[in-house]
Design a protein around this motif. Structure first.
Motif, mmCIF file in Angstrom:
data_model
loop_
_atom_site.group_PDB
_atom_site.id
_atom_site.type_symbol
_atom_site.label_atom_id
_atom_site.label_comp_id
_atom_site.label_asym_id
_atom_site.label_seq_id
_atom_site.Cartn_x
_atom_site.Cartn_y
_atom_site.Cartn_z
ATOM 1 N N CYS A 1 31.335 98.972 -40.041
ATOM 2 C CA CYS A 1 32.755 98.902 -40.405
ATOM 3 C C CYS A 1 33.114 100.013 -41.390
ATOM 4 C CB CYS A 1 33.065 97.548 -41.043
ATOM 5 S SG CYS A 1 32.489 96.137 -40.086
ATOM 6 N N ARG B 1 38.546 90.856 -37.325
ATOM 7 C CA ARG B 1 37.742 91.545 -36.322
ATOM 8 C C ARG B 1 36.293 91.058 -36.349
ATOM 9 N NH1 ARG B 1 38.694 97.676 -35.150
ATOM 10 N NH2 ARG B 1 37.707 96.859 -33.276
ATOM 11 N N ILE C 1 33.747 90.000 -45.218
ATOM 12 C CA ILE C 1 32.477 90.217 -44.512
ATOM 13 C C ILE C 1 31.639 88.943 -44.514
ATOM 14 C CG2 ILE C 1 30.333 91.545 -44.519
ATOM 15 C CD1 ILE C 1 32.041 93.796 -45.930
ATOM 16 N N HIS D 1 36.532 101.915 -43.279
ATOM 17 C CA HIS D 1 37.986 101.868 -43.480
ATOM 18 C C HIS D 1 38.616 103.226 -43.176
ATOM 19 C CE1 HIS D 1 37.668 104.068 -47.241
ATOM 20 N NE2 HIS D 1 36.930 103.138 -47.802
ATOM 21 N N GLU E 1 42.302 92.421 -41.990
ATOM 22 C CA GLU E 1 42.005 92.958 -40.662
ATOM 23 C C GLU E 1 40.499 92.953 -40.412
ATOM 24 O OE1 GLU E 1 42.626 97.041 -37.999
ATOM 25 O OE2 GLU E 1 43.054 97.057 -40.146
ATOM 26 N N LEU E 2 39.728 93.322 -41.430
ATOM 27 C CA LEU E 2 38.273 93.320 -41.317
ATOM 28 C C LEU E 2 37.764 91.909 -41.015
ATOM 29 C CD1 LEU E 2 35.544 94.773 -41.632
ATOM 30 C CD2 LEU E 2 35.698 94.324 -44.093
ATOM 31 N N LYS E 3 38.311 90.925 -41.705
ATOM 32 C CA LYS E 3 37.899 89.534 -41.506
ATOM 33 C C LYS E 3 38.183 89.076 -40.078
ATOM 34 C CE LYS E 3 38.591 84.868 -43.328
ATOM 35 N NZ LYS E 3 39.281 84.053 -44.375
ATOM 36 N N VAL F 1 33.771 99.393 -36.082
ATOM 37 C CA VAL F 1 34.953 98.613 -36.446
ATOM 38 C C VAL F 1 35.741 99.387 -37.496
ATOM 39 C CG1 VAL F 1 35.798 96.476 -37.494
ATOM 40 C CG2 VAL F 1 33.821 96.411 -35.950
ATOM 41 N N SER G 1 28.997 97.608 -43.761
ATOM 42 C CA SER G 1 30.400 97.958 -44.023
ATOM 43 C C SER G 1 30.544 98.717 -45.332
ATOM 44 C CB SER G 1 31.258 96.699 -44.076
ATOM 45 O OG SER G 1 32.617 97.012 -44.349
ATOM 46 N N TYR H 1 39.040 99.614 -39.991
ATOM 47 C CA TYR H 1 39.953 98.650 -40.617
ATOM 48 C C TYR H 1 40.739 99.312 -41.738
ATOM 49 C CZ TYR H 1 36.748 98.202 -44.631
ATOM 50 O OH TYR H 1 35.977 98.442 -45.753
ATOM 51 N N CYS I 1 37.040 92.512 -49.739
ATOM 52 C CA CYS I 1 36.200 93.003 -48.641
ATOM 53 C C CYS I 1 34.922 92.176 -48.531
ATOM 54 C CB CYS I 1 35.855 94.470 -48.846
ATOM 55 S SG CYS I 1 37.221 95.618 -48.525
#
Length: 294
Positions: A68, A115, A144, A70, A111-113, A104, A130, A106, A140
């Motif tokens: 992941c 996905r 995760i 950003h 949004e991270l959560k 991924v 990530s 983000y 964050c």
């Protein structure tokens, strides 16, 4: 069609079970070290490639991880190089650990959560690596952790219980501050237009020198905050990012960081506790190269 375990076994004059034990890393006490080495060498010569996904079906262990990253920074030149560097390292290194990746991208923790939750609930990934948004580290980490999978962070969450690999540039900045001493530099601070952690009063203090990682921030300091150009230190990851003024190129040792992340995650995914779940990569003056622009 690739080389099979049966073909290797026939060539080696042993059973398929013996070859499988050796190539899948579970020889136990039933295969000698000498025979194991012979089988591995033969498999290499024959061009054998282990099918990690077929192994996952048998063992229930998913060999695919989410990497992941950003996509926040406005300086396109910087983010393009950062992403290329990270993706290149992971795609090159992961197969050596029997792993592959899903990228991924983000922009915020929520949004991270979403996905990661979708990927983990579908059983598509077995772990996560990530990076962190500088001003949303806790959010964050929570995003995760919500995926309930083994994970490692590229960055320092300032929590001793979270697996992470991060760079420490304290020694490097001390060296730079000393170099700038003849110019009346007492303190060197990092500035990012995307960060809210900079004290405005520092813009007017002649003894505070400011380190930036992109040309956009350098020009913003000069034009909007009236900072004298000699007080701005450009510190970038590649010489191609230096095109208007002199600056320092940093060897961020990204490959070393990626290797450490994969090593920690591999142990966690195997249900083992790594010797050290937090690894610091200390940068020093040896990781700096000065590039002069006339």
């Amino acid at each position: 069609m690739g080389v099979t375990i049966r073909e290797i076994a026939e060539k080696a004059g042993v059973s398929s079970i013996t070859v499988s034990r050796v190539l899948n890393g579970n020889p136990g006490n039933k295969v000698s070290a000498g025979l194991s080495a012979e089988i591995r060498e033969l498999a290499k010569r024959m061009g054998y490639s282990r099918n990690a996904f077929a192994s996952a079906i048998r063992t229930g262990k998913i060999p695919l991880i989410a990497v992941c990253l950003h996509r926040l920074w406005e300086d396109e030149r910087y983010i393009r190089m950062y992403w290329c560097d990270m993706v290149s390292n992971f795609t090159t290194l992961l197969p050596g650990y029997g792993l592959d990746m899903i990228l991924v991208a983000y922009t915020e923790p929520e949004e991270l959560k979403k996905r990661l939750t979708a990927l983990s609930s579908s059983g598509l990934i077995g772990g996560v690596i990530s990076n962190l948004i500088p001003d949303a580290v806790d959010e964050c980490c929570e995003a995760i952790a919500a995926a309930e999978l083994p994970f490692v962070l590229l960055g320092n969450p300032v929590r001793e219980d979270i697996p992470c690999v991060y760079s420490d540039n304290t020694r490097m900045q001390q060296h730079l501050t000393k170099l700038m001493g003849p110019k009346n530099c007492r303190v060197l601070k990092n500035y990012h237009s995307r960060s809210r952690n900079f004290i405005p009063e520092d813009f007017n203090d002649p003894a505070v020198f400011i380190a930036v990682d992109c040309e956009k921030d350098r020009m913003e300091l000069i034009r909007e905050h009236k900072v004298e150009p000699h007080r701005i230190v450009l510190m970038v990851n590649s010489a191609v990012q230096i095109f208007n003024s002199s600056g320092y190129v940093i060897n961020t040792r990204s490959k070393e960081r990626c290797i450490n992340c994969i090593e920690i995650l591999s142990e966690l995914m195997a249900g083992r506790k790594p010797v050290n779940i937090q690894r610091k990569i200390e940068l020093s003056e040896k990781d700096l190269t000065f590039v002069a622009i006339d």
